[in-house]
Design a protein around this motif. Structure first.
Motif, PDB file in Angstrom:
ATOM      1  N   ALA A  68     -19.736 -34.898 -35.344  1.00 39.71           N
ATOM      2  CA  ALA A  68     -21.023 -34.196 -35.410  1.00 39.71           C
ATOM      3  C   ALA A  68     -22.151 -35.170 -35.734  1.00 39.71           C
ATOM      4  N   THR A 109     -22.878 -37.275 -32.803  1.00 43.34           N
ATOM      5  CA  THR A 109     -23.738 -36.581 -31.838  1.00 43.34           C
ATOM      6  C   THR A 109     -25.209 -36.779 -32.194  1.00 43.34           C
ATOM      7  N   SER A 142     -22.405 -32.488 -23.904  1.00 45.03           N
ATOM      8  CA  SER A 142     -21.911 -31.125 -24.080  1.00 45.03           C
ATOM      9  C   SER A 142     -20.677 -30.885 -23.222  1.00 45.03           C
ATOM     10  N   PHE A 176     -17.503 -32.379 -24.951  1.00 47.70           N
ATOM     11  CA  PHE A 176     -16.950 -31.561 -26.040  1.00 47.70           C
ATOM     12  C   PHE A 176     -16.282 -30.299 -25.495  1.00 47.70           C
ATOM     13  N   LEU A 223     -18.221 -28.087 -31.790  1.00 45.48           N
ATOM     14  CA  LEU A 223     -19.152 -28.732 -30.863  1.00 45.48           C
ATOM     15  C   LEU A 223     -18.979 -28.295 -29.417  1.00 45.48           C
ATOM     16  N   GLY A 224     -17.805 -27.744 -29.063  1.00 44.12           N
ATOM     17  CA  GLY A 224     -17.584 -27.407 -27.666  1.00 44.12           C
ATOM     18  C   GLY A 224     -17.073 -26.022 -27.407  1.00 44.12           C
ATOM     19  N   GLU A 247     -24.283 -26.724 -25.256  1.00 40.62           N
ATOM     20  CA  GLU A 247     -23.708 -25.970 -26.364  1.00 40.62           C
ATOM     21  C   GLU A 247     -24.643 -26.014 -27.569  1.00 40.62           C
ATOM     22  N   THR A 250     -24.067 -28.528 -30.464  1.00 43.60           N
ATOM     23  CA  THR A 250     -24.304 -29.880 -29.959  1.00 43.60           C
ATOM     24  C   THR A 250     -25.794 -30.146 -29.810  1.00 43.60           C
ATOM     25  N   HIS A 265     -27.533 -30.884 -33.205  1.00 47.10           N
ATOM     26  CA  HIS A 265     -27.295 -32.237 -33.697  1.00 47.10           C
ATOM     27  C   HIS A 265     -28.014 -33.282 -32.833  1.00 47.10           C
TER      28      HIS A 265
END
Length: 581
Positions: A26, A29, A86, A89, A122-123, A194, A197, A200
């Motif tokens: 994270a 990212t 994105s 992830f 994240l995904g 996402e 994502t 961040h």
């Protein structure tokens, strides 16, 4: 695109991946978002460097280059990387590697604090569009996403606008649209990223955008000379001359004494007339004078040695001559009569030079010249009589000017001097006492007594000092020839006096001390620091003439400030005084 995005993610993970909540990937990212933000910063730096050479020329290739830079570095590359990250992830969440190494995929399966596994965090959630328009019902979570998905991009947009405005200093700001509009497109078209994502990515993108203003500012704006050259209209190429059938050569030169003159035509024999009666001859006609002389004095007028100008009062007296308020008895109007002290050759040249300088000008804020006449006590310049008081007197009695009045003064006098420079005329003695403010509060530039046109010989009278020490430009005090830049310096010094009540270098005990301070190029010490014009005054009072903004650039910037302030340029610069009848 996943392979390129995974490479960027791996680089970001190697640079910054602390092992605490919400997880190393994270934070990686956010580091990737910082790297992506370097693209618009690079775009602004490239534009600032390009303007070092092109100035404010925004047509043709420069405009195409700026548009291409905005599309590539502000929209396309950031959009591709954001969507690629994105996708990586999402691929890991779906069980694929997504271009990452096996160790990286295993690390994404580690749980951190309240977010669970990083791959799911994240995904495996909703994208930006779904999060904003189809909320889950948790008010706290929805407020978090509003701040991260709308608040952060808006702040990043402001940072991008500041980046572009810094890159476009000393010029129009509209080309910045070619750079920040692609950023808006990038934000809108990233709705499929996402949501976690994207948050961040924006957390890393925002601070780099703001800090990117520093390198753009270090590049600096283009020089004033580059801006002046870019403001000039392009010169049209002259069409080639048409081919001639045969080139004619001029006849060879023959001295006049060797020229063969054609014989005169034969004259017919005089015709014989019969004699007539002799009539009394009339008065013999008066022959014209071989050389022009004075106009004959009409009956009833004053005799030789008298003047058509009746002097009312003395307006001023200096080392060069005396200025009188006078009445033209033939035309019945009030004029200003400037009479030289000593009618020698240099004085006559100076009077004729001033007459030519003023006669060549046609500007509403320059004094008009009517005639150059021979008075009983010397050569006299007949000029427009301006009712009012000098700017020096207005400041001494009424106080300093505010920013609006000073801006009007600067813009109108810069326009007047630019008109003089276009005619090849330098004033060389701009100072508060040479600016007359009429009863309507409008300024007028007077006393071109030491003005010199291009091509005129420089006078070398002993002890003659060009300009006034407190308001003389450093290069002129040091012996260099005057230039439009020295007139611009003196005008800026006059505006500084109007704002502060002091010459920019302060006052000295003697004129010689003031002249020495000017020759040493002592920095200004009495500038109006609280004025909105302070920055432009500092630039205009630079000791190096090439670093000063041109009068046209000053006029454009001051007029722009007045327009943004809702004020007109042609307003009064002092309080309107009722005219005494």
């Amino acid at each position: 695109m996943e392979s390129i995005a995974s490479a960027l993610l791996s680089l970001a993970h190697a640079l910054f991946a602390p092992g605490f909540c919400p997880g190393d990937w994270a934070w990686a990212t956010s580091a990737a978002g910082s790297i992506i933000a370097l693209f618009p910063v690079a775009a602004a730096v490239v534009v600032a460097i390009m303007r070092k050479f092109t100035g404010n020329r925004y047509h043709g290739p420069p405009l195409i280059v700026i548009g291409a830079i905005g599309f590539l570095l502000v929209f396309l590359l950031p959009w591709l990387y954001a969507n690629g990250i994105s996708s990586v992830f999402r691929a890991v969440f779906d069980g694929r590697a997504g271009g990452l190494s096996q160790s990286a995929v295993s690390e994404l399966g580690v749980q951190y604090c309240f977010v669970g596994t990083q791959a799911e965090y994240l995904g495996g959630g909703q994208n930006v569009y779904e999060t904003l328009f189809y909320p889950s019902g948790d008010v706290f979570a929805y407020g978090y996403y509003l701040g991260g998905l709308i608040g952060l991009p808006v702040l990043a947009l402001l940072g991008t606008v500041l980046l572009m405005r810094t890159a476009l200093r000393r010029g129009p700001k509209w080309p910045g649209r070619l750079l920040w509009i692609p950023f808006v497109a990038f934000v809108l078209l990233s709705a499929g990223v996402e949501a976690n994502t994207a948050v961040h990515l924006w957390l890393g993108y925002l601070p780099v955008t703001v800090l990117g203003i520093i390198p753009v500012a270090l590049v600096g704006p283009p020089s004033w000379s580059t801006i002046q050259n870019s403001d000039r209209p392009p010169q049209r190429e002259q069409p080639p001359p048409l081919p001639q059938a045969e080139e004619r050569k001029p006849p060879p030169y023959v001295p006049p004494e060797q020229e063969q003159k054609p014989p005169p035509p034969p004259q017919p024999p005089p015709r014989q007339y019969p004699p007539t009666a002799v009539a009394p001859s009339p008065e013999p006609p008066q022959e014209l004078a071989a050389a022009p002389g004075p106009v004959p004095v009409p009956p009833g007028s004053a005799g030789a040695g008298s003047s058509r100008f009746r002097r009312v009062r003395r307006l001023g007296h200096g080392g060069f001559g005396t200025v009188w308020e006078a009445v033209d008895t033939q035309l019945g109007r009030t004029v200003a009569l400037k009479i030289a002290h000593a009618p020698d050759r240099d004085t006559e040249q100076r009077m004729q030079r001033e007459g030519r300088a003023l006669a060549a000008l046609s500007h509403p804020h320059c004094v008009r010249v009517y005639d150059l006449v021979e008075e009983p006590d010397g050569l006299a310049l007949v000029m427009e009589y301006l009712h009012g008081q000098s700017l020096a007197t207005a400041v001494d009695t009424g106080g300093t000017l505010d920013d609006v009045a000073a801006g009007r003064l600067w813009a109108t006098m810069a326009s007047a001097l630019s008109a003089a420079h276009d005619k090849g005329v330098l004033h060389r003695d701009v100072k508060p006492s040479n600016v007359i403010v009429d009863p309507a509060g409008m300024p007028h530039l007077i006393d071109f007594g030491i003005a010199r046109s291009k091509g005129d010989s420089t006078l070398t009278a002993t002890g003659m000092m060009i300009g006034t020490p407190d308001f003389v430009a450093p290069e002129t005090a040091g012996g260099a020839p005057a230039s439009p830049a020295s007139d611009a310096w003196q005008l800026a010094a006059t505006v500084s006096y109007a704002l502060s009540g002091y010459p920019p270098r302060g006052t000295r005990e003697t004129p010689m001390a003031a002249l020495m301070a000017a020759a040493r190029a002592e920095p200004p010490s009495r500038l109006p620091r609280q004025s909105v014009h302070a920055r432009l005054l500092i630039a205009s009072l630079d000791p190096e003439p090439r670093n000063r903004p041109t009068l046209r650039a000053v006029s454009k910037e001051v007029e722009g400030w007045l327009s943004r302030a809702g004020k007109s340029v042609d307003g009064p610069v002092t309080r309107v005084v009722p005219r005494v009848r």
